[in-house]
Design a protein around this motif. Structure first.
Motif, PDB file in Angstrom:
ATOM      1  N   GLN A  33       0.850  -1.181   0.000  1.00  0.00           N
ATOM      2  CA  GLN A  33       0.000   0.000   0.000  1.00  0.00           C
ATOM      3  C   GLN A  33       0.895   1.243   0.000  1.00  0.00           C
ATOM      4  N   ASP A  80      -7.798   6.500  -4.764  1.00  0.00           N
ATOM      5  CA  ASP A  80      -8.582   6.528  -3.524  1.00  0.00           C
ATOM      6  C   ASP A  80      -7.640   6.845  -2.355  1.00  0.00           C
ATOM      7  N   ARG A  84      -4.795   3.561  -4.529  1.00  0.00           N
ATOM      8  CA  ARG A  84      -5.093   2.575  -5.573  1.00  0.00           C
ATOM      9  C   ARG A  84      -5.727   3.243  -6.787  1.00  0.00           C
ATOM     10  N   ASN A  90      -9.623  -3.496  -5.617  1.00  0.00           N
ATOM     11  CA  ASN A  90      -9.848  -3.049  -4.239  1.00  0.00           C
ATOM     12  C   ASN A  90     -10.087  -1.543  -4.131  1.00  0.00           C
ATOM     13  N   PHE A  91     -10.275  -0.887  -5.262  1.00  0.00           N
ATOM     14  CA  PHE A  91     -10.482   0.558  -5.286  1.00  0.00           C
ATOM     15  C   PHE A  91     -11.743   0.921  -4.508  1.00  0.00           C
ATOM     16  N   ASP A  92     -11.660   1.963  -3.682  1.00  0.00           N
ATOM     17  CA  ASP A  92     -12.802   2.421  -2.885  1.00  0.00           C
ATOM     18  C   ASP A  92     -13.593   3.440  -3.702  1.00  0.00           C
ATOM     19  N   HIS A  93     -14.714   2.996  -4.280  1.00  0.00           N
ATOM     20  CA  HIS A  93     -15.524   3.861  -5.136  1.00  0.00           C
ATOM     21  C   HIS A  93     -16.366   4.848  -4.346  1.00  0.00           C
ATOM     22  N   GLU A  94     -16.499   4.646  -3.054  1.00  0.00           N
ATOM     23  CA  GLU A  94     -17.333   5.515  -2.227  1.00  0.00           C
ATOM     24  C   GLU A  94     -16.606   6.801  -1.815  1.00  0.00           C
ATOM     25  N   SER A  95     -15.306   6.752  -1.687  1.00  0.00           N
ATOM     26  CA  SER A  95     -14.567   7.931  -1.234  1.00  0.00           C
ATOM     27  C   SER A  95     -14.295   8.861  -2.418  1.00  0.00           C
ATOM     28  N   SER A  97     -12.215  11.240  -4.916  1.00  0.00           N
ATOM     29  CA  SER A  97     -10.828  11.241  -5.373  1.00  0.00           C
ATOM     30  C   SER A  97     -10.171  12.557  -4.969  1.00  0.00           C
TER      31      SER A  97
END
Length: 170
Positions: A33, A80, A84, A90-95, A97
């Motif tokens: 990470q 994110d 990522r 594993n990309f966080d689509h809720e947060s 950019s």
């Protein structure tokens, strides 16, 4: 210096580091990470404004073989909080950019930075421009069809009676 939010020291260190090294601090690689989060920097723009600009400057790398050409690295802005890429499973689509956070901030220097402006231009050209064109076409199609329906309805004595092919098309 990033952890304690010392803007002057962090800016000096970012400018002294190789650009690829700065980018690797904020980008997630396949096996690990990211070491630092660019989201943390831009969520508090008053304290780290010069560091934000210095990191954005590291996203531009001149191409040595071509005079005046540059390679731009957008992954930090598109990523994110974990660094990522949107292509990562594993990309966080809720947060939001980093680009969204910068666009909503009052940090005009970051909003008008070349990397941010060129990324917005690229996104408009590849995605939003096409959506806008399709929606504009659909609006004009609706406008033409409603106009023809009203003209056809106005040309008959009783618009509620459908007895000709033109009425059925209407």
């Amino acid at each position: 210096s990033l952890a304690v939010k010392d803007d002057d020291t962090a800016t000096m260190l970012v400018k002294a580091m190789p650009k690829a090294g700065v980018r690797n601090l904020f980008v997630c690689s396949d096996d690990q990470q990211n070491r630092r989060s660019f989201h943390e920097l831009i969520n508090d723009p008053e304290k780290m404004q010069d560091t934000i600009i210095a990191v954005l400057d590291c996203m531009i790398e001149p191409i040595p073989d071509r005079l005046g050409w540059c390679r731009l690295y957008y992954q930090i802005l598109d990523g994110d909080p974990g660094g990522r890429s949107p292509r990562d499973p594993n990309f966080d689509h809720e947060s939001p950019s980093c680009l969204q956070i910068i666009a909503r901030s009052y940090n005009k220097e970051a909003v008008y930075h070349d990397v941010v402006r060129l990324l917005l231009k690229r996104k408009w050209k590849e995605f939003a421009g096409n959506i806008y064109k399709v929606r504009t076409f659909m609006f004009f199609l609706l406008l033409v069809s409603l106009t023809l329906a009203f003209v056809a309805a106005g040309s008959v004595s009783d618009p509620f009676i459908y007895d000709s092919p033109l009425d059925y098309v209407r």
